[in-house]
Write an enzyme that holds these catalytic residues in place. Sequence first.
Site, mmCIF file in Angstrom:
data_model
loop_
_atom_site.group_PDB
_atom_site.id
_atom_site.type_symbol
_atom_site.label_atom_id
_atom_site.label_comp_id
_atom_site.label_asym_id
_atom_site.label_seq_id
_atom_site.Cartn_x
_atom_site.Cartn_y
_atom_site.Cartn_z
ATOM 1 N N TRP A 1 16.529 81.497 57.974
ATOM 2 C CA TRP A 1 16.829 81.602 56.532
ATOM 3 C C TRP A 1 18.247 81.176 56.195
ATOM 4 O O TRP A 1 19.176 81.417 56.957
ATOM 5 C CB TRP A 1 16.638 83.057 56.123
ATOM 6 N N ASN B 1 20.939 81.337 52.550
ATOM 7 C CA ASN B 1 21.195 81.377 51.106
ATOM 8 C C ASN B 1 22.593 80.830 50.820
ATOM 9 O O ASN B 1 22.901 79.718 51.287
ATOM 10 C CB ASN B 1 20.848 82.713 50.431
ATOM 11 N N ASP B 2 23.425 81.507 50.087
ATOM 12 C CA ASP B 2 24.666 80.929 49.533
ATOM 13 C C ASP B 2 25.507 80.074 50.493
ATOM 14 O O ASP B 2 25.722 80.461 51.637
ATOM 15 C CB ASP B 2 25.637 82.041 49.103
ATOM 16 N N TRP C 1 15.338 86.684 54.406
ATOM 17 C CA TRP C 1 16.664 87.278 54.354
ATOM 18 C C TRP C 1 16.709 88.474 55.298
ATOM 19 O O TRP C 1 15.729 89.193 55.463
ATOM 20 C CB TRP C 1 16.948 87.718 52.906
ATOM 21 N N SER D 1 28.715 86.939 51.578
ATOM 22 C CA SER D 1 29.373 85.708 51.135
ATOM 23 C C SER D 1 30.879 85.839 51.005
ATOM 24 O O SER D 1 31.410 86.919 50.788
ATOM 25 C CB SER D 1 28.795 85.274 49.792
ATOM 26 N N ARG E 1 31.791 92.448 46.031
ATOM 27 C CA ARG E 1 31.590 91.467 47.107
ATOM 28 C C ARG E 1 31.957 90.035 46.730
ATOM 29 O O ARG E 1 32.244 89.721 45.604
ATOM 30 C CB ARG E 1 30.123 91.495 47.553
ATOM 31 N N ASP E 2 31.864 89.161 47.742
ATOM 32 C CA ASP E 2 31.983 87.703 47.624
ATOM 33 C C ASP E 2 33.413 87.242 47.327
ATOM 34 O O ASP E 2 33.668 86.565 46.313
ATOM 35 C CB ASP E 2 31.007 87.145 46.556
ATOM 36 N N GLU F 1 27.814 87.655 40.643
ATOM 37 C CA GLU F 1 27.974 87.354 42.065
ATOM 38 C C GLU F 1 28.787 86.065 42.240
ATOM 39 O O GLU F 1 28.818 85.202 41.368
ATOM 40 C CB GLU F 1 26.601 87.190 42.726
ATOM 41 N N TRP G 1 16.457 83.196 44.277
ATOM 42 C CA TRP G 1 15.967 84.456 44.816
ATOM 43 C C TRP G 1 14.542 84.721 44.343
ATOM 44 O O TRP G 1 14.216 84.483 43.177
ATOM 45 C CB TRP G 1 16.872 85.622 44.371
HETATM 46 C C1 FRU Z 1 24.260 85.924 46.285
HETATM 47 C C2 FRU Z 1 24.374 87.120 47.216
HETATM 48 C C3 FRU Z 1 25.810 87.537 47.355
HETATM 49 C C4 FRU Z 1 25.822 88.229 48.687
HETATM 50 C C5 FRU Z 1 24.859 87.388 49.483
HETATM 51 C C6 FRU Z 1 24.096 88.150 50.522
HETATM 52 O O1 FRU Z 1 23.121 85.162 46.464
HETATM 53 O O2 FRU Z 1 23.555 88.178 46.755
HETATM 54 O O3 FRU Z 1 26.287 88.325 46.280
HETATM 55 O O4 FRU Z 1 27.094 88.254 49.263
HETATM 56 O O5 FRU Z 1 23.967 86.809 48.543
HETATM 57 O O6 FRU Z 1 23.364 87.289 51.334
#
Ligand code: FRU
Length: 493
Positions: free
Chosen positions: A38, A40-41, A65, A101, A167-168, A222, A305
């Site tokens: 998988w 994502n970001d 995920w 992230s 976060r992030d 985010e 998502w």
């Molecule tokens: C955004 C998110 C972030 C987080 C990450 C987790 O898509 O939800 O806020 O850090 O993905 O994988």
Amino acid sequence: MKHQEVLKQAQDKIDELKETVSNSHWYPKYHIAPQVGWMNDPNGFSYFAGEYHVFFQHHPFSPHWGPMYWGHAKSKNLATWEHLPIALAPSEEYDKDGCFSGSAVEIDNKLYLFYTGNVWTGEDRDHDLKQVQCVAISEDGVHFEKDEKNPVITSAPEGDIHPFHFRDPKVWKKDETYYMVLGSKTKENRGQILLYRSKDLYEWEFMNIAATGEGNFGFMWECPDIFHLDGHDILLMSPQGMKPEEHKYHNLHQSGYCIGHFDYETGIYQHGPFEMLDYGFDVYAPQSTIDDQGRRIVIAWMNMWESDMPEQQHEWAGSLTLPRIVTMENGELRSRPVPELELLREEEIKYENIKVAGQKELDGIKGSCIELKLSIDMMDSSMFSIKLRTNPESGEETVLSYDSSTNLFTFNRDKSGAGPRGVRHVPISLNNNKLHLQIFLDQSSVEVFINDGEKVMTGRIYPDEKSTGVQFISEGDVTLDMVEKWNISKSIR
Ligand code: FRU
């Protein structure tokens, strides 16, 4: 277990399955996707020691995920990429359920990663979590050590700030100070961003809640990113849960930008309305970097998502968009694919001055992994469509069209094949009745840049391997002033 051991287990998993994944007919040839499992970001998008680096949220153990790792790829030219070993794994008490992230900054010839350590503290994934901010450092841009001082920010500040959704981190340097912006929300679920500053990257002082959403502006913001562009401060971010308004905000979550002014003394960001970065289906968590030529480049996750991801049958999921240069023009952000992508062009086919009344196909204009450039004269046409990935036997087709009576450009994936369906629109006004399209197809994706990056639409599609046709359709007469097509072969190893 030590970080290195956890990394090794993940790498073994990749070695075991990467051959299988590479045989998936939906696997991209020139977009970054996980070798196995998988994604994502995008994370840590940066220019370090003469090379571009991009990391990504990654779960190598399944196409779903899970506890997040940071996958990693690098490139000298943003067109050909090389996969590198996984950079971060959840291995410590403070990040044991995921290295979420974050961003990267070059400091004294080292690459610093800033990320969120995530820990579940109970069953309720929305409430029972602890998020802290962490640092990892590399000298060679390949191997990363987590800092002994982690976590460098141990809890969210007091005030109307949700204590756990925090976060992030996106970090940048201005003058002699480092700044960090974080995604957050109020206790009542309004999206907001938090601003910190530091002189040494370890002691972080909370400056302010830089901005909070009002009205239809999402329950959580985010992946914020603040950068200066042409006299303005741009906030790029991904608000969760905005409601649709006319042609905007039709995806589950949004990503877009505000134009504004960031006050480096108070930490407050004043801004105009939220604008869409992309009007398609599948762009989330965009992140920017600046390179040695001063170009501001954005890359995003090319999924959404909770969407259906049929590639999961083939042991992988997710891909990144092409890198796009953003500029400010007429008070808006424009996105154009980086010109280095021209390096990937092969076997050019070109037509000029082609009349279309009804339906037309052009010899050699077809494929599943191609770039197409079109200049269309709409003067005598009320509706023009280009159908991609068509298949006369199954009826599969992905349709891009422009309606001159409504000035709407449409991306329709209702008959694209497997996977998610739907229609998205974007208003486009034409100059001299000309429509310019630059379209990138890569096995399971479409990106269309309309009128030189004025608007962009991006979406994943999952056609059959045999669906490779291209058709032009017009109501009334259309002249294709120019049609150019290139094949693109595998450019990521
Ligand atoms: C955004 C998110 C972030 C987080 C990450 C987790 O898509 O939800 O806020 O850090 O993905 O994988």
